[in-house]
Write a protein that holds these residues in place. Structure first.
Motif, PDB file in Angstrom:
ATOM      1  N   LEU A   1       0.860  -1.180   0.000  1.00 32.50           N
ATOM      2  CA  LEU A   1       0.000   0.000   0.000  1.00 32.50           C
ATOM      3  C   LEU A   1       0.897   1.231   0.000  1.00 32.50           C
ATOM      4  O   LEU A   1       1.695   1.415   0.924  1.00 32.50           O
ATOM      5  CB  LEU A   1      -0.897  -0.019   1.243  1.00 32.50           C
ATOM      6  N   SER A   2       0.784   2.026  -1.042  1.00 36.36           N
ATOM      7  CA  SER A   2       1.629   3.211  -1.155  1.00 36.36           C
ATOM      8  C   SER A   2       0.756   4.454  -1.040  1.00 36.36           C
ATOM      9  O   SER A   2      -0.179   4.630  -1.824  1.00 36.36           O
ATOM     10  CB  SER A   2       2.354   3.159  -2.512  1.00 36.36           C
ATOM     11  N   VAL A   3       1.019   5.260  -0.019  1.00 35.49           N
ATOM     12  CA  VAL A   3       0.244   6.495   0.170  1.00 35.49           C
ATOM     13  C   VAL A   3       1.229   7.655   0.185  1.00 35.49           C
ATOM     14  O   VAL A   3       2.097   7.726   1.060  1.00 35.49           O
ATOM     15  CB  VAL A   3      -0.577   6.462   1.480  1.00 35.49           C
ATOM     16  N   ALA A   4       1.122   8.509  -0.807  1.00 40.18           N
ATOM     17  CA  ALA A   4       2.116   9.575  -0.955  1.00 40.18           C
ATOM     18  C   ALA A   4       1.412  10.910  -1.097  1.00 40.18           C
ATOM     19  O   ALA A   4       0.546  11.072  -1.954  1.00 40.18           O
ATOM     20  CB  ALA A   4       2.982   9.309  -2.181  1.00 40.18           C
ATOM     21  N   VAL A   5       1.775  11.835  -0.268  1.00 43.42           N
ATOM     22  CA  VAL A   5       1.198  13.174  -0.342  1.00 43.42           C
ATOM     23  C   VAL A   5       2.318  14.167  -0.634  1.00 43.42           C
ATOM     24  O   VAL A   5       3.376  14.130  -0.006  1.00 43.42           O
ATOM     25  CB  VAL A   5       0.479  13.552   0.974  1.00 43.42           C
ATOM     26  N   ALA A   6       2.089  15.000  -1.633  1.00 47.93           N
ATOM     27  CA  ALA A   6       3.064  16.048  -1.953  1.00 47.93           C
ATOM     28  C   ALA A   6       2.384  17.406  -1.820  1.00 47.93           C
ATOM     29  O   ALA A   6       1.240  17.577  -2.236  1.00 47.93           O
ATOM     30  CB  ALA A   6       3.600  15.863  -3.370  1.00 47.93           C
ATOM     31  N   GLU A   7       3.105  18.334  -1.220  1.00 52.07           N
ATOM     32  CA  GLU A   7       2.609  19.710  -1.162  1.00 52.07           C
ATOM     33  C   GLU A   7       3.603  20.593  -1.905  1.00 52.07           C
ATOM     34  O   GLU A   7       4.814  20.464  -1.715  1.00 52.07           O
ATOM     35  CB  GLU A   7       2.471  20.170   0.297  1.00 52.07           C
ATOM     36  N   VAL A   8       3.071  21.449  -2.746  1.00 50.38           N
ATOM     37  CA  VAL A   8       3.935  22.255  -3.609  1.00 50.38           C
ATOM     38  C   VAL A   8       3.559  23.726  -3.447  1.00 50.38           C
ATOM     39  O   VAL A   8       2.386  24.087  -3.571  1.00 50.38           O
ATOM     40  CB  VAL A   8       3.759  21.855  -5.091  1.00 50.38           C
ATOM     41  N   PHE A   9       4.557  24.544  -3.184  1.00 52.39           N
ATOM     42  CA  PHE A   9       4.330  25.991  -3.046  1.00 52.39           C
ATOM     43  C   PHE A   9       5.103  26.692  -4.154  1.00 52.39           C
ATOM     44  O   PHE A   9       6.336  26.698  -4.150  1.00 52.39           O
ATOM     45  CB  PHE A   9       4.780  26.467  -1.662  1.00 52.39           C
ATOM     46  N   VAL A  10       4.362  27.228  -5.094  1.00 51.81           N
ATOM     47  CA  VAL A  10       5.005  27.882  -6.229  1.00 51.81           C
ATOM     48  C   VAL A  10       4.931  29.385  -5.982  1.00 51.81           C
ATOM     49  O   VAL A  10       3.842  29.961  -5.916  1.00 51.81           O
ATOM     50  CB  VAL A  10       4.312  27.519  -7.555  1.00 51.81           C
ATOM     51  N   GLY A  11       6.102  29.999  -5.850  1.00 57.72           N
ATOM     52  CA  GLY A  11       6.161  31.412  -5.487  1.00 57.72           C
ATOM     53  C   GLY A  11       5.782  32.335  -6.636  1.00 57.72           C
ATOM     54  O   GLY A  11       5.562  31.896  -7.776  1.00 57.72           O
ATOM     55  N   GLN A  12       5.737  33.607  -6.312  1.00 62.95           N
ATOM     56  CA  GLN A  12       5.339  34.601  -7.297  1.00 62.95           C
ATOM     57  C   GLN A  12       6.236  34.534  -8.531  1.00 62.95           C
ATOM     58  O   GLN A  12       7.463  34.508  -8.422  1.00 62.95           O
ATOM     59  CB  GLN A  12       5.437  35.992  -6.653  1.00 62.95           C
ATOM     60  N   ASN A  13       5.586  34.424  -9.697  1.00 61.74           N
ATOM     61  CA  ASN A  13       6.300  34.385 -10.971  1.00 61.74           C
ATOM     62  C   ASN A  13       7.272  33.210 -11.122  1.00 61.74           C
ATOM     63  O   ASN A  13       8.128  33.218 -12.001  1.00 61.74           O
ATOM     64  CB  ASN A  13       7.063  35.686 -11.195  1.00 61.74           C
ATOM     65  N   ALA A  14       7.143  32.231 -10.288  1.00 57.85           N
ATOM     66  CA  ALA A  14       7.990  31.032 -10.429  1.00 57.85           C
ATOM     67  C   ALA A  14       7.293  30.043 -11.361  1.00 57.85           C
ATOM     68  O   ALA A  14       6.091  30.144 -11.606  1.00 57.85           O
ATOM     69  CB  ALA A  14       8.234  30.398  -9.072  1.00 57.85           C
TER      70      ALA A  14
END
Lengths: 442, 251
Positions: free
Chosen positions: A213-226
């Protein structure tokens, strides 16, 4: 319809606490406790939940998945690993959820770029400011039982930080490898790209031939104009269950692209959610190929919060045998998000009478000056095209494979990282073989 | 080359061809003309192996073999080429890929080795120039976004590269302006040889100004009602088809 039981995961929690990362962080302990409570209270999602109406997760009840121990990992053949580990990328390798320094390749990272095991980062106050306040802030706490399970149970993962104005010369890959039968593998990835930075990132999920069982959570914060492009390549073992979520926050003028290749797993579900601030853009692409009894689900949610945002979605599915594919795409345009420009498309190709595609595009529009469109198709191969190829000497089976491959290749072609493109192309060609094919001419 | 005897073909319960007889010798060009709905396209489809038709009676023998028994790709590898009235767009499959797959299938069928990559490109580029096409066409998806004229030229390009023995041109002139018609015709004429035969299915005489047939057959209501030389086409241009259909009706 019985709801999958969470009690084993709730009752067993005290025994595994010592394996979890970030023990010294009180705020994290609180978040983990909240997640466990959420799991206890709401359980795993059932078919009664609108977002899960096509996803029967009762398969997790059929086996007992226990938290993987680092010491129990099976040795990996280096040639096998090379299939998935990209030579021209920096890579962080997680074996059964735990960081492997030996297998990772993080040499020569430029200054201002961090790629580190999340467990290690949590022991180092140097990274505190990056992690605290961000972790669990892109994902809604009430998201679903699997996110809650992950929040309570994650043992390690990756922290990726790209400082402002950094333009990465090479992609960064997080490679998840599962080696243990009946392992429950919970990982967390935190990606922060500061303003004006640019990065190509890859998450790859693969496993040895076993049930896990594979449970993967990713959180991504893309900055201004990135600008961040995240590729997800899910080639789990065909006995594996995969629940993956990618939760994104885009600042003003930020660009985010997600290329989602869902090729493996017995039951594989992927959620991609993104919040768009003013004039930010997102592009969500997906390809899912299902055979035998595979079920591959893709769920997207785009929240246009502010004006002038642009979103584009194209998910394509090819389903054979008794496979089932699901696409649920939801675009929410807030009252304040005037001049939003959104397009959502889902195209499905059914290769067998027993294959099934469930597709549900949803638009929720609260603003009055927007351009939103969606389109959905479910179809079969065109007999006229097959005859045309046959009249050009191609046998019927190859003709069908050529046409199916061409349908799928539109998504593969979008990948501009050569080694990654070749990896995915190889996987897709294995599914739809064509004798004497010359890749240069595709 | 091709011998069609008493061929009857139906679609569902509806008879379309009702006893076609046709002998085509190597090097000959036969034009099949006729009004709409006479069965012209059915004839080219049944010869190339399109599904959806039932042969109720008769035979078609190609180079001593039963043509109607062969799957379409075997016919193609044996040298039967259908230039489509409406060439199909195949997104995602490049011209050059299809050409190579086709050419290698033919070579394999005849027990030959695969074509060398360099030789192949030299061959293909030579033919592209002959048909006054842009080399970029080779790397575009088959017929996708092509104009009507480009699609027809692409059919002739494929023909020039695959070097079939029996070419069936189904309404090749439809949708072509006069310049494209000239280029396509010149392409066809350059492929004429003592060993290669053509069946040109056409509604109009115009194409025959550029590709001179040895024989003209008029198809009406599923039968060949009149055969003659190239001059018959001119007579049809002048009088239309009705006098033949009337003659058949009163016969």
């Amino acid at each position: 319809m019985a709801t999958a039981n969470t009690s084993a995961y709730v009752d067993g929690y005290p025994e595994v606490v010592s394996l979890l990362c970030g023990q010294s962080l009180p705020w994290l302990q609180q978040q983990r406790a909240d997640a466990l409570l959420q799991l206890t209270t709401h359980g795993f999602p059932s078919l009664r939940d609108e977002d899960w109406r096509y996803t029967n997760v009762s398969a997790i009840d059929k086996k007992h998945y226990g938290v993987a121990l680092k010491s129990a990992s099976v040795a990996i053949d280096s040639d096998w690993l090379k299939t998935y580990q990209l030579a021209d990328a920096w890579s962080l390798v997680l074996i059964d959820g735990y960081f492997s320094a030996e297998l990772s390749n993080l040499n020569g990272l430029p200054e201002g770029v961090t790629v580190v095991s999340l467990a290690q980062a949590m022991q180092d106050t140097h990274y505190s400011a990056l992690i605290e306040g961000r972790l669990n802030s892109a994902v809604e706490s009430t998201e679903n039982g699997f996110v809650a399970l992950n929040g309570a149970y994650f043992v390690d993962g990756a922290l990726i930080y790209i400082s402002s104005k950094q333009v990465l010369a090479k992609p960064i890959q997080v490679l998840h490898i599962a080696t243990q039968e009946l392992a429950a593998i919970n990982t967390r990835t935190l990606i922060v790209a500061d303003e004006l930075s640019e990065a190509q990132l890859i998450e790859t999920f693969a496993g040895l031939d076993c049930a896990y069982l594979s449970v993967a959570v990713a959180e991504v914060f893309v900055g201004q104009n990135a600008a961040v492009t995240l590729h997800k390549v899910q080639v789990e073992s065909d006995k594996a269950l995969h629940f993956g979520g990618t939760y994104v926050k885009q600042a003003r003028d930020a660009r985010f692209r997600h290329d989602n290749f869902a090729l493996g797993g017995l039951l594989a579900r992927s959620d991609v959610h993104t919040d768009l601030e003013q004039a930010s853009e997102c592009e969500l692409n997906g390809l899912y190929l299902g055979v035998k009894r595979q079920q591959i689900d893709n769920h997207t949610r785009i929240n246009h919060l502010k004006p002038h945002g642009i979103s584009r979605q194209l998910y394509k599915g090819v389903l054979d045998d008794k496979a089932r594919g699901v696409f649920q795409g939801r675009v929410v345009v807030a009252e304040d998000a005037q001049k939003t420009d959104s397009q959502m498309n889902n195209r499905n190709l059914l290769l067998s009478n027993d294959a099934e595609a469930d597709t549900k595009p949803q638009l929720e529009i609260y603003a009055d000056d927007v351009k939103c469109a969606h389109g959905v198709t479910v179809g079969q191969l065109d007999e006229k095209s097959i005859f045309y190829l046959q009249s050009r000497c191609v046998d019927e089976e190859t003709a069908r494979n050529m046409l199916t491959f061409a349908f799928a290749n539109e998504m593969v072609d979008k990948v501009k990282i050569k080694s990654l493109h070749d990896l995915i192309l190889g996987q897709v060609l294995t599914r739809f073989p064509q004798e004497g094919i010359n890749k240069e001419w595709l | 080359m091709l011998s069609i005897k008493n061929l009857h073909v139906s679609v569902g319960d509806k008879p379309i061809l009702k006893g076609i007889n046709l002998e085509i010798k190597p090097g000959e060009i036969h034009a099949i003309m006729g009004p709409n709905g006479s069965g012209k396209s059915t004839l080219s489809h049944i010869l190339s192996g399109k599904s959806g038709y039932t042969v109720t009676e008769g035979s078609a023998t190609y180079q001593g073999k039963d043509l109607l028994e062969m799957p379409p790709e075997i016919r193609a590898r044996e040298g039967v080429f259908l230039a489509f009235q409406y060439p199909v767009e195949i997104p995602g499959v490049s011209n050059v890929y299809l050409l190579k797959a086709a050419l290698n299938s033919i070579r394999k069928h005849h027990g030959q080795s695969e074509v060398d990559a360099m030789d192949f490109l030299t061959l293909v580029k030579g033919k592209v120039r002959l048909l006054e096409m842009d080399e970029k066409f080779l790397y575009r998806a088959v017929n996708e976004g092509f104009s009507g004229g480009e699609k027809k030229r692409n059919e002739i390009l494929q023909m020039a590269i695959l070097e079939p023995k029996l070419c069936i041109l189904d309404e090749t002139d439809s949708g072509l302006d006069i310049d494209a018609l000239k280029i396509v015709s010149e392409g066809v004429n350059s492929l004429r040889s003592s060993g290669r035969s053509f069946v040109m299915v056409t509604h109009y005489q115009r194409l025959l100004d550029y590709i001179k047939p040895d024989f003209v057959h008029v198809l009406a209501h599923g039968q060949i009602v009149k055969s003659g030389g190239a001059e018959l086409a001119l007579e049809l241009e002048e009088k239309g088809y009705s006098w033949l259909e009337d003659a058949e009706a009163s016969a």
